[in-house]
Structures are given as structure tokens and as C-alpha cells.
Design a protein around this motif. Structure first.
Motif, PDB file in Angstrom:
ATOM      1  N   THR A  21       0.747  -1.158   0.088  1.00  0.00           N
ATOM      2  CA  THR A  21       0.053   0.041   0.060  1.00  0.00           C
ATOM      3  C   THR A  21       0.873   1.339  -0.158  1.00  0.00           C
ATOM      4  O   THR A  21       0.401   2.378  -0.489  1.00  0.00           O
ATOM      5  N   LYS A  22       2.077   0.992   0.436  1.00  0.00           N
ATOM      6  CA  LYS A  22       2.979   2.579   0.478  1.00  0.00           C
ATOM      7  C   LYS A  22       4.045   2.416  -0.697  1.00  0.00           C
ATOM      8  O   LYS A  22       4.482   3.640  -0.636  1.00  0.00           O
ATOM      9  N   VAL A  23       4.097   1.600  -1.314  1.00  0.00           N
ATOM     10  CA  VAL A  23       5.343   1.654  -2.596  1.00  0.00           C
ATOM     11  C   VAL A  23       4.307   2.337  -3.613  1.00  0.00           C
ATOM     12  O   VAL A  23       3.392   1.613  -4.250  1.00  0.00           O
ATOM     13  N   GLU A  24       5.259   3.015  -3.935  1.00  0.00           N
ATOM     14  CA  GLU A  24       4.779   3.904  -5.372  1.00  0.00           C
ATOM     15  C   GLU A  24       5.029   3.089  -6.620  1.00  0.00           C
ATOM     16  O   GLU A  24       4.467   3.067  -7.489  1.00  0.00           O
ATOM     17  N   ASP A  25       6.380   2.520  -6.684  1.00  0.00           N
ATOM     18  CA  ASP A  25       6.857   1.670  -7.893  1.00  0.00           C
ATOM     19  C   ASP A  25       6.804   0.320  -7.466  1.00  0.00           C
ATOM     20  O   ASP A  25       7.835  -0.052  -7.014  1.00  0.00           O
ATOM     21  N   MET A  26       5.719  -0.362  -7.930  1.00  0.00           N
ATOM     22  CA  MET A  26       5.694  -1.695  -7.626  1.00  0.00           C
ATOM     23  C   MET A  26       6.523  -2.729  -8.432  1.00  0.00           C
ATOM     24  O   MET A  26       7.032  -3.736  -7.763  1.00  0.00           O
ATOM     25  N   ASP A  27       7.021  -2.033  -9.696  1.00  0.00           N
ATOM     26  CA  ASP A  27       7.962  -3.075 -10.454  1.00  0.00           C
ATOM     27  C   ASP A  27       9.349  -3.060  -9.741  1.00  0.00           C
ATOM     28  O   ASP A  27       9.910  -4.198  -9.751  1.00  0.00           O
ATOM     29  N   ILE A  30       8.980  -5.450  -6.867  1.00  0.00           N
ATOM     30  CA  ILE A  30       8.945  -6.962  -7.353  1.00  0.00           C
ATOM     31  C   ILE A  30      10.322  -7.282  -7.738  1.00  0.00           C
ATOM     32  O   ILE A  30      10.714  -8.366  -7.474  1.00  0.00           O
ATOM     33  N   LEU A  31      11.059  -6.574  -8.275  1.00  0.00           N
ATOM     34  CA  LEU A  31      12.315  -6.874  -8.758  1.00  0.00           C
ATOM     35  C   LEU A  31      13.407  -7.012  -7.650  1.00  0.00           C
ATOM     36  O   LEU A  31      14.028  -7.961  -7.564  1.00  0.00           O
ATOM     37  N   GLY A  32      13.274  -6.130  -6.618  1.00  0.00           N
ATOM     38  CA  GLY A  32      14.193  -6.120  -5.625  1.00  0.00           C
ATOM     39  C   GLY A  32      13.775  -7.613  -4.733  1.00  0.00           C
ATOM     40  O   GLY A  32      14.759  -8.305  -4.296  1.00  0.00           O
ATOM     41  N   ALA A  33      12.495  -7.911  -4.542  1.00  0.00           N
ATOM     42  CA  ALA A  33      12.173  -9.072  -3.855  1.00  0.00           C
ATOM     43  C   ALA A  33      12.484 -10.417  -4.653  1.00  0.00           C
ATOM     44  O   ALA A  33      13.248 -11.273  -4.070  1.00  0.00           O
ATOM     45  N   SER A  34      12.320 -10.229  -5.844  1.00  0.00           N
ATOM     46  CA  SER A  34      13.063 -11.352  -6.769  1.00  0.00           C
ATOM     47  C   SER A  34      14.627 -11.575  -6.748  1.00  0.00           C
ATOM     48  O   SER A  34      14.869 -12.731  -6.664  1.00  0.00           O
ATOM     49  N   ILE A  35      15.074 -10.716  -6.828  1.00  0.00           N
ATOM     50  CA  ILE A  35      16.575 -10.491  -6.562  1.00  0.00           C
ATOM     51  C   ILE A  35      16.987 -11.202  -5.084  1.00  0.00           C
ATOM     52  O   ILE A  35      17.732 -12.081  -4.903  1.00  0.00           O
ATOM     53  N   GLY A  36      16.215 -10.885  -4.211  1.00  0.00           N
ATOM     54  CA  GLY A  36      16.744 -11.119  -2.785  1.00  0.00           C
ATOM     55  C   GLY A  36      16.482 -12.678  -2.654  1.00  0.00           C
ATOM     56  O   GLY A  36      17.042 -13.276  -2.234  1.00  0.00           O
ATOM     57  N   ILE A  37      15.299 -13.205  -3.346  1.00  0.00           N
ATOM     58  CA  ILE A  37      14.773 -14.453  -3.161  1.00  0.00           C
ATOM     59  C   ILE A  37      16.038 -15.525  -4.013  1.00  0.00           C
ATOM     60  O   ILE A  37      16.254 -16.356  -3.381  1.00  0.00           O
ATOM     61  N   VAL A  38      16.257 -15.021  -5.055  1.00  0.00           N
ATOM     62  CA  VAL A  38      17.393 -15.645  -5.910  1.00  0.00           C
ATOM     63  C   VAL A  38      18.540 -15.714  -5.319  1.00  0.00           C
ATOM     64  O   VAL A  38      19.207 -16.816  -5.064  1.00  0.00           O
ATOM     65  N   THR A  39      18.899 -14.597  -4.453  1.00  0.00           N
ATOM     66  CA  THR A  39      20.383 -14.571  -3.942  1.00  0.00           C
ATOM     67  C   THR A  39      20.279 -15.531  -2.796  1.00  0.00           C
ATOM     68  O   THR A  39      21.242 -16.352  -2.550  1.00  0.00           O
ATOM     69  N   LEU A  40      19.196 -15.592  -1.757  1.00  0.00           N
ATOM     70  CA  LEU A  40      18.935 -16.303  -0.851  1.00  0.00           C
ATOM     71  C   LEU A  40      19.167 -17.860  -1.294  1.00  0.00           C
ATOM     72  O   LEU A  40      19.708 -18.544  -0.501  1.00  0.00           O
TER      73      LEU A  40
END
Length: 66
Positions: A21-27, A30-40
Motif C-alpha cells: 500500500t505504501k510503495v509507489e513503484d511496484m515494479d 517486485i524486482l528487488g524481492a525477486s533478486i533477494g529470493i534468488v540470492t538467498l
């Protein structure tokens, strides 16, 4: 069963809902979350390979200590 486990899941879901609800740039989110998941995932995979190799080496008895 760990009773705090459910509380942790609820906290994570709440944090995700708040962030969405607080993030203005959803893309970007999602990119940051994806990179974090792949890294972990890769770190876990590499640690698993190292542990497996060490376990096999110890099982063979070829320890470097005396």
C-alpha cells in the motif's frame, strides 16, 4: 508445534500488505524481492553443496588431521 510460528507468518503477511500500500513503484519492489529470493536460494544451494562434500570427505576418513 511452535505457537509463535503462526504469529511470524501473520507478521510477514502484514508487512507485505503494508509495503504494497505504501510503495509507489511496484515494479521496483517486485524486482528487488525477486533478486533477494534468488540470492538467498543460491547461497543456500552453495552451502548445501559445501556441506555435502565435507560430509562425504569425513565419511571416507580422509581427514587432514593426524
Amino acid at each position: 508445534m511452535n505457537s509463535l510460528k503462526g504469529l511470524g507468518v501473520c507478521a510477514v503477511l502484514g508487512a507485505i500488505a503494508f509495503a504494497l500500500t505504501k510503495v509507489e513503484d511496484m515494479d521496483q519492489l517486485i524486482l528487488g524481492a525477486s533478486i533477494g529470493i534468488v540470492t538467498l536460494t543460491l547461497i543456500g544451494y552453495m552451502a548445501s553443496i559445501r556441506r555435502s562434500r565435507r560430509d562425504r570427505r569425513v565419511a571416507r576418513g580422509s581427514s587432514t588431521r593426524g
